[in-house]
Design a protein around this motif. Sequence first.
Motif, PDB file in Angstrom:
ATOM      1  N   ALA A 250       0.872  -1.107  -0.143  1.00  0.00           N
ATOM      2  CA  ALA A 250      -0.037   0.224  -0.124  1.00  0.00           C
ATOM      3  C   ALA A 250       0.719   1.165   0.066  1.00  0.00           C
ATOM      4  N   SER A 251       1.834   1.190  -0.836  1.00  0.00           N
ATOM      5  CA  SER A 251       2.789   2.303  -0.928  1.00  0.00           C
ATOM      6  C   SER A 251       2.161   3.410  -1.391  1.00  0.00           C
ATOM      7  N   GLY A 252       2.822   4.495  -1.112  1.00  0.00           N
ATOM      8  CA  GLY A 252       2.647   5.891  -2.011  1.00  0.00           C
ATOM      9  C   GLY A 252       2.298   6.962  -0.882  1.00  0.00           C
ATOM     10  N   LYS A 253       2.166   8.080  -1.657  1.00  0.00           N
ATOM     11  CA  LYS A 253       2.002   9.399  -1.043  1.00  0.00           C
ATOM     12  C   LYS A 253       0.573   9.263  -0.218  1.00  0.00           C
ATOM     13  N   TYR A 254      -0.442   8.700  -0.831  1.00  0.00           N
ATOM     14  CA  TYR A 254      -1.736   8.955  -0.100  1.00  0.00           C
ATOM     15  C   TYR A 254      -1.922   7.591   0.572  1.00  0.00           C
ATOM     16  N   ARG A 255      -1.021   6.656   0.684  1.00  0.00           N
ATOM     17  CA  ARG A 255      -1.257   5.240   1.194  1.00  0.00           C
ATOM     18  C   ARG A 255      -0.385   5.302   2.516  1.00  0.00           C
ATOM     19  N   ILE A 256       0.250   4.256   2.731  1.00  0.00           N
ATOM     20  CA  ILE A 256       1.245   3.857   3.708  1.00  0.00           C
ATOM     21  C   ILE A 256       2.265   4.594   3.212  1.00  0.00           C
ATOM     22  N   ASN A 257       2.757   5.766   3.493  1.00  0.00           N
ATOM     23  CA  ASN A 257       3.803   6.600   2.902  1.00  0.00           C
ATOM     24  C   ASN A 257       5.237   6.611   3.875  1.00  0.00           C
ATOM     25  N   THR A 258       5.940   5.262   3.551  1.00  0.00           N
ATOM     26  CA  THR A 258       6.947   4.895   4.361  1.00  0.00           C
ATOM     27  C   THR A 258       8.200   5.058   3.102  1.00  0.00           C
ATOM     28  N   GLY A 259       9.160   4.070   2.951  1.00  0.00           N
ATOM     29  CA  GLY A 259       9.566   3.992   1.750  1.00  0.00           C
ATOM     30  C   GLY A 259      11.090   3.716   2.336  1.00  0.00           C
ATOM     31  N   PRO A 260      12.186   3.709   1.452  1.00  0.00           N
ATOM     32  CA  PRO A 260      13.627   3.455   2.043  1.00  0.00           C
ATOM     33  C   PRO A 260      14.065   4.428   2.791  1.00  0.00           C
ATOM     34  N   GLU A 261      13.881   5.613   2.660  1.00  0.00           N
ATOM     35  CA  GLU A 261      14.240   6.772   3.530  1.00  0.00           C
ATOM     36  C   GLU A 261      13.687   6.634   4.964  1.00  0.00           C
ATOM     37  N   PHE A 262      12.581   6.031   5.205  1.00  0.00           N
ATOM     38  CA  PHE A 262      11.778   5.678   6.223  1.00  0.00           C
ATOM     39  C   PHE A 262      12.523   5.087   7.243  1.00  0.00           C
ATOM     40  N   TYR A 263      13.184   3.842   6.632  1.00  0.00           N
ATOM     41  CA  TYR A 263      13.698   2.551   7.123  1.00  0.00           C
ATOM     42  C   TYR A 263      15.329   2.917   7.301  1.00  0.00           C
TER      43      TYR A 263
ATOM     44  N   ASN B 250      18.373  -0.327   8.523  1.00  0.00           N
ATOM     45  CA  ASN B 250      19.154  -1.116   7.853  1.00  0.00           C
ATOM     46  C   ASN B 250      18.015  -2.358   6.963  1.00  0.00           C
ATOM     47  N   ILE B 251      17.073  -1.792   6.626  1.00  0.00           N
ATOM     48  CA  ILE B 251      15.866  -2.623   5.947  1.00  0.00           C
ATOM     49  C   ILE B 251      16.090  -2.413   4.268  1.00  0.00           C
ATOM     50  N   ASP B 252      15.909  -3.367   3.710  1.00  0.00           N
ATOM     51  CA  ASP B 252      15.589  -3.387   2.311  1.00  0.00           C
ATOM     52  C   ASP B 252      14.172  -3.203   2.081  1.00  0.00           C
ATOM     53  N   TYR B 253      13.756  -2.362   1.169  1.00  0.00           N
ATOM     54  CA  TYR B 253      12.375  -1.965   1.099  1.00  0.00           C
ATOM     55  C   TYR B 253      11.929  -2.120  -0.566  1.00  0.00           C
ATOM     56  N   TYR B 254      10.575  -2.661  -0.829  1.00  0.00           N
ATOM     57  CA  TYR B 254      10.046  -2.841  -1.946  1.00  0.00           C
ATOM     58  C   TYR B 254       8.598  -2.184  -1.908  1.00  0.00           C
ATOM     59  N   GLY B 255       8.176  -0.971  -2.400  1.00  0.00           N
ATOM     60  CA  GLY B 255       6.898  -0.754  -2.546  1.00  0.00           C
ATOM     61  C   GLY B 255       6.102  -0.873  -3.714  1.00  0.00           C
ATOM     62  N   VAL B 256       4.870  -1.367  -3.410  1.00  0.00           N
ATOM     63  CA  VAL B 256       3.980  -1.508  -4.342  1.00  0.00           C
ATOM     64  C   VAL B 256       2.634  -0.676  -4.354  1.00  0.00           C
ATOM     65  N   GLU B 257       2.429   0.432  -5.197  1.00  0.00           N
ATOM     66  CA  GLU B 257       1.401   1.425  -5.126  1.00  0.00           C
ATOM     67  C   GLU B 257       0.094   0.621  -5.605  1.00  0.00           C
ATOM     68  N   ALA B 258      -0.360  -0.072  -4.806  1.00  0.00           N
ATOM     69  CA  ALA B 258      -1.633  -1.064  -5.191  1.00  0.00           C
ATOM     70  C   ALA B 258      -2.826  -0.323  -4.543  1.00  0.00           C
ATOM     71  N   ASP B 259      -3.810  -0.276  -5.303  1.00  0.00           N
ATOM     72  CA  ASP B 259      -5.187   0.141  -4.597  1.00  0.00           C
ATOM     73  C   ASP B 259      -6.014  -1.168  -4.323  1.00  0.00           C
ATOM     74  N   ASP B 260      -6.701  -1.134  -3.295  1.00  0.00           N
ATOM     75  CA  ASP B 260      -7.587  -2.511  -3.066  1.00  0.00           C
ATOM     76  C   ASP B 260      -8.852  -2.242  -3.644  1.00  0.00           C
ATOM     77  N   ASP B 261      -8.623  -2.335  -4.970  1.00  0.00           N
ATOM     78  CA  ASP B 261      -9.789  -2.434  -6.058  1.00  0.00           C
ATOM     79  C   ASP B 261      -9.548  -3.373  -6.826  1.00  0.00           C
ATOM     80  N   ALA B 262     -10.885  -4.159  -7.086  1.00  0.00           N
ATOM     81  CA  ALA B 262     -10.898  -5.125  -7.843  1.00  0.00           C
ATOM     82  C   ALA B 262     -10.436  -5.119  -9.446  1.00  0.00           C
ATOM     83  N   ASN B 263     -10.387  -3.874  -9.822  1.00  0.00           N
ATOM     84  CA  ASN B 263      -9.950  -3.546 -11.093  1.00  0.00           C
ATOM     85  C   ASN B 263      -8.393  -3.126 -11.171  1.00  0.00           C
TER      86      ASN B 263
END
Length: 185
Positions: free
Chosen positions: A65-78, A82-95
Amino acid sequence: MNPYQFPISSAFCGVTKQARDMSTKCGQNCIWEMRKECITSLQKFTARDKSVLRELGITHILNAASGKYRINTGPEFYKDLNIDYYGVEADDDANFDLSVYFHPAAQFIRTGLQSNKGKVLVHCAMGISRAASIVLAFLMISEGLTLVDALRTVGEHRDIFPNHGFLEQLRQLDIKLENKKRSRI
């Protein structure tokens, strides 16, 4: 016999006898123990609590749930953890097409689990649709489970509710993986 044996709790731990033996050490904080590594699917609050992440020994985070208007963490936050980060800007939408992230996410999780003392946190806002779908895809791609087996394995120990669009994408993945297995024979 199903190699995925889990203790009774809101957590699910264990793939092998070793992992089952370790599950008492794992406790409620670990969601899925895999050969001394951990995949955890939790809510956004854990992902932002650095002291909990440090205590759990999380080495990799996949934010579904990555992204500015979602759970906005990211590599800088961590960066201080020393955590590796992978963000997926996914909407919880069937489409929303989550399937384009299935293989890269599975690779990220696999890499995290294979790293030294690797523990992977997979999360979204509630931990039941986007993150669950990513973990199901990982089980199918990396562990060779069918969709039904992955759903059964996870569902026996944690409530998950992937939206119907994500379930259809997982079904298509299941068909592709099965066809791939058959073509090798």
